[in-house]
Design a protein around this motif. Structure first.
Motif, PDB file in Angstrom:
ATOM      1  N   ARG A   2       7.862   4.409 -11.213  1.00 41.14           N
ATOM      2  CA  ARG A   2       8.010   5.082  -9.929  1.00 41.14           C
ATOM      3  C   ARG A   2       6.647   5.369  -9.322  1.00 41.14           C
ATOM      4  N   GLY A   4       4.773   3.358  -7.841  1.00 43.27           N
ATOM      5  CA  GLY A   4       3.909   2.184  -7.819  1.00 43.27           C
ATOM      6  C   GLY A   4       3.688   1.664  -6.412  1.00 43.27           C
ATOM      7  N   GLY A   5       4.726   1.711  -5.594  1.00 41.43           N
ATOM      8  CA  GLY A   5       4.606   1.220  -4.223  1.00 41.43           C
ATOM      9  C   GLY A   5       3.574   2.011  -3.426  1.00 41.43           C
ATOM     10  N   ALA A   6       3.584   3.321  -3.598  1.00 48.68           N
ATOM     11  CA  ALA A   6       2.623   4.170  -2.889  1.00 48.68           C
ATOM     12  C   ALA A   6       1.204   3.906  -3.384  1.00 48.68           C
ATOM     13  N   GLN A   8       0.111   1.141  -4.717  1.00 51.01           N
ATOM     14  CA  GLN A   8      -0.283  -0.183  -4.222  1.00 51.01           C
ATOM     15  C   GLN A   8      -0.719  -0.102  -2.770  1.00 51.01           C
ATOM     16  N   ALA A   9       0.012   0.646  -1.966  1.00 51.04           N
ATOM     17  CA  ALA A   9      -0.333   0.782  -0.553  1.00 51.04           C
ATOM     18  C   ALA A   9      -1.692   1.451  -0.392  1.00 51.04           C
ATOM     19  N   ARG A  10      -1.946   2.503  -1.184  1.00 46.74           N
ATOM     20  CA  ARG A  10      -3.256   3.169  -1.109  1.00 46.74           C
ATOM     21  C   ARG A  10      -4.371   2.220  -1.509  1.00 46.74           C
ATOM     22  N   ARG A  12      -4.383  -1.090  -1.374  1.00 48.38           N
ATOM     23  CA  ARG A  12      -4.527  -2.115  -0.335  1.00 48.38           C
ATOM     24  C   ARG A  12      -5.259  -1.537   0.879  1.00 48.38           C
ATOM     25  N   HIS A  50      -1.232 -11.307 -11.414  1.00 48.68           N
ATOM     26  CA  HIS A  50       0.172 -10.907 -11.301  1.00 48.68           C
ATOM     27  C   HIS A  50       1.076 -12.077 -11.684  1.00 48.68           C
TER      28      HIS A  50
END
Length: 70
Positions: A2, A4-6, A8-10, A12, A50
């Motif tokens: 959980r 992980g998306g946030a 990854q966005a930070r 990027r 990846h």
């Protein structure tokens, strides 16, 4: 995994914050310290890693399930 998306966005947003993909920066620490790299090269490296790890996971899954290509 959980959040992980946030994360990854930070990452990027930090990597690409107003920088051209062909611009260069210098690696600050670790074995390649002092090496000049571009955001494009960093992103390509992340994609390659990846894909490699996904391939390893596929091999393990196929070995466990006894099914290939599913």
């Amino acid at each position: 995994m959980r959040g992980g998306g946030a994360a990854q966005a930070r990452g990027r947003d930090h990597l690409c914050a107003g920088r051209p993909l062909d611009g260069t920066g210098r690696i600050a620490d670790g074995p390649p310290a002092g090496t000049d790299v571009s955001p494009r090269r960093v992103l390509i490296h992340v994609i390659e890693e990846h894909a490699r790890h996904n391939g390893h996971a596929d091999l393990l899954r196929e070995r466990i399930e006894g099914v290939t290509g599913a």
